[in-house]
Write a protein that holds these residues in place. Structure first.
Motif, PDB file in Angstrom:
ATOM      1  N   ALA A 181     -10.791  -1.506  -8.437  1.00  0.00           N
ATOM      2  CA  ALA A 181      -9.509  -1.418  -7.731  1.00  0.00           C
ATOM      3  C   ALA A 181      -8.706  -2.698  -7.872  1.00  0.00           C
ATOM      4  N   THR A 182      -9.373  -3.842  -7.735  1.00  0.00           N
ATOM      5  CA  THR A 182      -8.638  -5.108  -7.792  1.00  0.00           C
ATOM      6  C   THR A 182      -8.240  -5.478  -9.218  1.00  0.00           C
ATOM      7  N   THR A 183      -8.862  -4.832 -10.200  1.00  0.00           N
ATOM      8  CA  THR A 183      -8.539  -5.121 -11.596  1.00  0.00           C
ATOM      9  C   THR A 183      -7.361  -4.295 -12.098  1.00  0.00           C
ATOM     10  N   ILE A 184      -7.327  -2.997 -11.738  1.00  0.00           N
ATOM     11  CA  ILE A 184      -6.313  -2.133 -12.340  1.00  0.00           C
ATOM     12  C   ILE A 184      -5.157  -1.774 -11.413  1.00  0.00           C
ATOM     13  N   ALA A 185      -5.349  -1.877 -10.091  1.00  0.00           N
ATOM     14  CA  ALA A 185      -4.267  -1.476  -9.181  1.00  0.00           C
ATOM     15  C   ALA A 185      -3.114  -2.472  -9.292  1.00  0.00           C
ATOM     16  N   PRO A 186      -1.917  -2.007  -9.622  1.00  0.00           N
ATOM     17  CA  PRO A 186      -0.778  -2.917  -9.805  1.00  0.00           C
ATOM     18  C   PRO A 186      -0.479  -3.727  -8.541  1.00  0.00           C
ATOM     19  N   GLY A 187      -0.567  -5.013  -8.666  1.00  0.00           N
ATOM     20  CA  GLY A 187      -0.190  -5.887  -7.558  1.00  0.00           C
ATOM     21  C   GLY A 187      -1.200  -6.006  -6.436  1.00  0.00           C
ATOM     22  N   LEU A 188      -2.265  -5.179  -6.453  1.00  0.00           N
ATOM     23  CA  LEU A 188      -3.189  -5.196  -5.318  1.00  0.00           C
ATOM     24  C   LEU A 188      -3.859  -6.555  -5.167  1.00  0.00           C
ATOM     25  N   ARG A 189      -4.263  -7.141  -6.279  1.00  0.00           N
ATOM     26  CA  ARG A 189      -4.932  -8.442  -6.224  1.00  0.00           C
ATOM     27  C   ARG A 189      -4.034  -9.482  -5.541  1.00  0.00           C
ATOM     28  N   ASP A 190      -2.770  -9.529  -5.938  1.00  0.00           N
ATOM     29  CA  ASP A 190      -1.861 -10.525  -5.355  1.00  0.00           C
ATOM     30  C   ASP A 190      -1.576 -10.236  -3.895  1.00  0.00           C
ATOM     31  N   VAL A 191      -1.513  -8.946  -3.528  1.00  0.00           N
ATOM     32  CA  VAL A 191      -1.326  -8.580  -2.120  1.00  0.00           C
ATOM     33  C   VAL A 191      -2.463  -9.134  -1.277  1.00  0.00           C
ATOM     34  N   LEU A 192      -3.690  -8.984  -1.778  1.00  0.00           N
ATOM     35  CA  LEU A 192      -4.859  -9.439  -1.031  1.00  0.00           C
ATOM     36  C   LEU A 192      -4.881 -10.956  -0.912  1.00  0.00           C
ATOM     37  N   LEU A 193      -4.516 -11.649  -1.989  1.00  0.00           N
ATOM     38  CA  LEU A 193      -4.547 -13.109  -1.979  1.00  0.00           C
ATOM     39  C   LEU A 193      -3.501 -13.682  -1.024  1.00  0.00           C
ATOM     40  N   THR A 194      -2.265 -13.213  -1.135  1.00  0.00           N
ATOM     41  CA  THR A 194      -1.216 -13.733  -0.252  1.00  0.00           C
ATOM     42  C   THR A 194      -1.460 -13.299   1.192  1.00  0.00           C
ATOM     43  N   GLY A 195      -1.961 -12.079   1.362  1.00  0.00           N
ATOM     44  CA  GLY A 195      -2.225 -11.580   2.717  1.00  0.00           C
ATOM     45  C   GLY A 195      -3.253 -12.413   3.452  1.00  0.00           C
ATOM     46  N   LYS A 196      -4.298 -12.832   2.739  1.00  0.00           N
ATOM     47  CA  LYS A 196      -5.341 -13.649   3.371  1.00  0.00           C
ATOM     48  C   LYS A 196      -4.789 -15.002   3.795  1.00  0.00           C
ATOM     49  N   ALA A 197      -3.946 -15.610   2.956  1.00  0.00           N
ATOM     50  CA  ALA A 197      -3.348 -16.902   3.305  1.00  0.00           C
ATOM     51  C   ALA A 197      -2.431 -16.767   4.507  1.00  0.00           C
ATOM     52  N   CYS A 198      -1.635 -15.692   4.541  1.00  0.00           N
ATOM     53  CA  CYS A 198      -0.712 -15.496   5.667  1.00  0.00           C
ATOM     54  C   CYS A 198      -1.464 -15.216   6.957  1.00  0.00           C
ATOM     55  N   GLU A 199      -2.602 -14.541   6.841  1.00  0.00           N
ATOM     56  CA  GLU A 199      -3.421 -14.304   8.041  1.00  0.00           C
ATOM     57  C   GLU A 199      -3.889 -15.621   8.643  1.00  0.00           C
ATOM     58  N   ALA A 200      -4.249 -16.584   7.769  1.00  0.00           N
ATOM     59  CA  ALA A 200      -4.682 -17.899   8.256  1.00  0.00           C
ATOM     60  C   ALA A 200      -3.526 -18.630   8.928  1.00  0.00           C
ATOM     61  N   VAL A 201      -2.307 -18.444   8.437  1.00  0.00           N
ATOM     62  CA  VAL A 201      -1.135 -19.067   9.048  1.00  0.00           C
ATOM     63  C   VAL A 201      -0.909 -18.529  10.455  1.00  0.00           C
ATOM     64  N   ARG A 202      -1.091 -17.208  10.624  1.00  0.00           N
ATOM     65  CA  ARG A 202      -0.796 -16.573  11.919  1.00  0.00           C
ATOM     66  C   ARG A 202      -1.939 -16.680  12.927  1.00  0.00           C
ATOM     67  N   ARG A 203      -3.123 -16.981  12.471  1.00  0.00           N
ATOM     68  CA  ARG A 203      -4.310 -16.914  13.330  1.00  0.00           C
ATOM     69  C   ARG A 203      -4.258 -17.933  14.472  1.00  0.00           C
TER      70      ARG A 203
END
Length: 325
Positions: A106-128
């Motif tokens: 899923a993380t290899t072929i899904a368009p943009g999914l990898r970047d969504v997960l990476l940026t999402g994790k960083a933003c979660e740390a900002v809001r935590r």
């Protein structure tokens, strides 16, 4: 004041080193910073002379004044497992999918999914926030992809939000974009005083602005000292051999007469000085280009002995002096 600092730059400009130094600078005086790696290169671990970073936040350094730098290497597979557990309660089922290879697929072929997960994790740390209601981290610094990919990397959540009209994916993407396009975020560019890195920096800032992403500053890395002052550069540029020969003679390097030691040294010294003068002129022109971008400029000196942990702290101290409170 920005709390998420995204650091990008052309390959070879030292963006990982600058991101690490910035994390140390922002952690000074008792603050806590999270340094995030998203490219899987383990560059942060090497800089801080520690073992490979796992997919968990751990303290890797103490900043001046008692602050702390924590680090996290975000793995998109584990981030997707977190996501599935958080929104779909797929605990053991998610782990089973990983064993079957579905997560990697899923993380290899899904368009943009990898970047969504990476940026999402960083933003979660900002809001935590912690139990006391305060933010867990005062700042989050992301060692992000290079300049040519940074705008797409940060804006991929907007594309996903447009595809998923409702549901957890839509809500997650919207929440991430609210952080990335807010004053909480600043995207900093690392460059050198060379034509190609400066041009990529200018192009990158233009793309960020066009997509409504907040630009921070430009960090000019590996700045070499000006050995000759302006007057000396002019002497070299005009090829004033006699003046150079006399100066060598006054320094005790033989007489300025034809065929003497001072005379023999003139041509090689003038050649080296011309090269230096050309570099100074080029750097002056590139600095002017960067000034015209209308963003804050910060400069870090070239450490001729290379970057070790002591050098990293030295760069952090330089950044701390220049960085706005």
């Amino acid at each position: 004041m920005s709390r998420l600092h995204v650091v990008s730059g052309k390959g070879g400009t030292g963006k990982t080193t600058v991101a690490a130094a910035l994390a140390l600078a922002l952690a000074a005086d008792g603050r806590r910073t999270l340094l995030v790696e998203v490219e899987g290169r383990q560059g942060i671990a090497q800089l801080f002379e520690t073992g490979p970073l796992p997919y968990e936040e751990r303290k890797i350094a103490t900043a001046p004044g008692g602050g702390e730098v924590h680090a996290l290497a975000i793995d998109p597979e584990f981030a997707l497992l977190d996501y599935l557990h958080m929104f779909y309660k797929l605990g053991s089922a998610g782990r089973a999918l990983k064993k079957l290879g579905a997560i990697d697929f899923a993380t290899t072929i899904a368009p943009g999914l990898r970047d969504v997960l990476l940026t999402g994790k960083a933003c979660e740390a900002v809001r935590r926030k912690g139990k006391d209601g305060r933010f867990v981290y005062d700042s989050v610094v992301m060692d992000a992809p290079p300049t040519g990919r940074i705008t797409r990397f940060l804006n991929v959540n907007h594309e996903v939000a447009g595809l998923a009209r409702t549901g957890p994916i839509h809500n997650q993407a919207q929440a991430v974009m609210r952080v990335l396009k807010s004053p909480q975020t600043a995207v900093h560019m690392v460059t050198l005083l060379e034509e190609m890195p400066v041009q990529e920096t200018a192009d990158g800032i233009a793309e960020l602005r066009a997509d409504g992403l907040p630009t921070g500053g430009v960090i000019i890395n590996m700045v070499r000292p000006a050995i000759l002052d302006h007057e000396a550069v002019e002497v070299v540029a005009n090829g004033q051999r006699t003046a150079v020969a006399k100066a060598l003679s006054r320094a005790g390097l033989g007489g300025a007469r034809r065929g003497g030691m001072a005379e023999r040294l003139v041509d090689p010294l003038l050649e080296q000085a011309r090269e230096h003068a050309e570099r100074v002129a080029l750097e002056r022109a590139q600095r002017a280009e960067l000034t015209g971008l209308g963003v804050p400029l910060h400069e870090l000196e070239l450490l001729t002995d290379g970057i070790d942990l002591a050098g990293l702290y030295r760069l952090a101290a330089d950044l701390r002096k220049q960085w706005p409170e």
